[in-house]
Design a protein around this motif. Sequence first.
Motif, PDB file in Angstrom:
ATOM      1  N   CYS A  22      87.124 134.634  32.309  1.00 33.23           N
ATOM      2  CA  CYS A  22      87.377 135.629  33.355  1.00 33.23           C
ATOM      3  C   CYS A  22      86.582 136.877  32.994  1.00 33.23           C
ATOM      4  O   CYS A  22      86.932 137.582  32.037  1.00 33.23           O
ATOM      5  CB  CYS A  22      88.852 135.944  33.446  1.00 33.23           C
ATOM      6  N   ALA A  23      85.524 137.116  33.761  1.00 35.06           N
ATOM      7  CA  ALA A  23      84.690 138.291  33.529  1.00 35.06           C
ATOM      8  C   ALA A  23      85.269 139.471  34.306  1.00 35.06           C
ATOM      9  O   ALA A  23      85.490 139.379  35.520  1.00 35.06           O
ATOM     10  CB  ALA A  23      83.261 138.013  33.978  1.00 35.06           C
ATOM     11  N   VAL A  24      85.508 140.557  33.596  1.00 34.42           N
ATOM     12  CA  VAL A  24      86.119 141.751  34.183  1.00 34.42           C
ATOM     13  C   VAL A  24      85.053 142.831  34.311  1.00 34.42           C
ATOM     14  O   VAL A  24      84.351 143.130  33.338  1.00 34.42           O
ATOM     15  CB  VAL A  24      87.280 142.250  33.312  1.00 34.42           C
ATOM     16  N   SER A  25      84.946 143.441  35.481  1.00 35.37           N
ATOM     17  CA  SER A  25      83.955 144.496  35.689  1.00 35.37           C
ATOM     18  C   SER A  25      84.563 145.615  36.530  1.00 35.37           C
ATOM     19  O   SER A  25      85.660 145.489  37.068  1.00 35.37           O
ATOM     20  CB  SER A  25      82.700 143.932  36.357  1.00 35.37           C
ATOM     21  N   ASN A  74      86.056 141.872  23.741  1.00 35.22           N
ATOM     22  CA  ASN A  74      85.915 143.224  24.281  1.00 35.22           C
ATOM     23  C   ASN A  74      84.469 143.563  24.618  1.00 35.22           C
ATOM     24  O   ASN A  74      84.196 144.241  25.609  1.00 35.22           O
ATOM     25  CB  ASN A  74      86.463 144.236  23.273  1.00 35.22           C
ATOM     26  N   ALA A  75      83.557 143.086  23.806  1.00 33.64           N
ATOM     27  CA  ALA A  75      82.144 143.408  24.035  1.00 33.64           C
ATOM     28  C   ALA A  75      81.635 142.818  25.347  1.00 33.64           C
ATOM     29  O   ALA A  75      80.764 143.385  26.005  1.00 33.64           O
ATOM     30  CB  ALA A  75      81.302 142.909  22.870  1.00 33.64           C
ATOM     31  N   LYS A  76      82.193 141.682  25.724  1.00 29.52           N
ATOM     32  CA  LYS A  76      81.757 141.013  26.955  1.00 29.52           C
ATOM     33  C   LYS A  76      82.711 141.273  28.115  1.00 29.52           C
ATOM     34  O   LYS A  76      82.487 140.762  29.219  1.00 29.52           O
ATOM     35  CB  LYS A  76      81.647 139.509  26.715  1.00 29.52           C
ATOM     36  N   ASN A  77      83.780 142.048  27.865  1.00 32.78           N
ATOM     37  CA  ASN A  77      84.782 142.309  28.916  1.00 32.78           C
ATOM     38  C   ASN A  77      85.249 141.008  29.555  1.00 32.78           C
ATOM     39  O   ASN A  77      85.290 140.880  30.794  1.00 32.78           O
ATOM     40  CB  ASN A  77      84.219 143.253  29.986  1.00 32.78           C
ATOM     41  N   THR A  78      85.573 140.052  28.721  1.00 29.51           N
ATOM     42  CA  THR A  78      85.923 138.715  29.196  1.00 29.51           C
ATOM     43  C   THR A  78      87.203 138.251  28.500  1.00 29.51           C
ATOM     44  O   THR A  78      87.387 138.487  27.307  1.00 29.51           O
ATOM     45  CB  THR A  78      84.782 137.732  28.917  1.00 29.51           C
ATOM     46  N   VAL A  79      88.044 137.590  29.265  1.00 30.74           N
ATOM     47  CA  VAL A  79      89.231 136.952  28.700  1.00 30.74           C
ATOM     48  C   VAL A  79      89.091 135.443  28.907  1.00 30.74           C
ATOM     49  O   VAL A  79      88.587 135.002  29.945  1.00 30.74           O
ATOM     50  CB  VAL A  79      90.529 137.498  29.329  1.00 30.74           C
TER      51      VAL A  79
END
Length: 116
Positions: A22-25, A74-79
């Motif tokens: 899940c990419a968060v932006s 955290n670096a990729k803003n991904t869960v």
Amino acid sequence: QVQLVESGGGLVQPGGSLRLSCAVSGIINSINYMGWYRQAPGKERELVANIIISGGSTNYADSVKGRFTISRDNAKNTVYLQMNSLKPEDTAVYYCKVVRYAINYWGKGTLVTVSS
């Protein structure tokens, strides 16, 4: 605003594995909750796993404990949701959710089908 995009779903045989992402932006500061939910046909959406950002505690539904693992980069803003030993009853649309200042943000979901 916060945008979420799930990926990684698909068809897998019983006993197999998948990893959902899940990419968060967007405006992502102060997100305090990240979670995965699922909704099977004819059923209500249910919590699968979550992370409380402050403290890093995780929580799992009883049905997936020992098989699924939630994590974040955290670096990729991904869960992520690593799913092992998949069962036909895991078949569902899987949704990512984050909470920022008490507002829920949802992705559009990714379909996981477990079938031989």
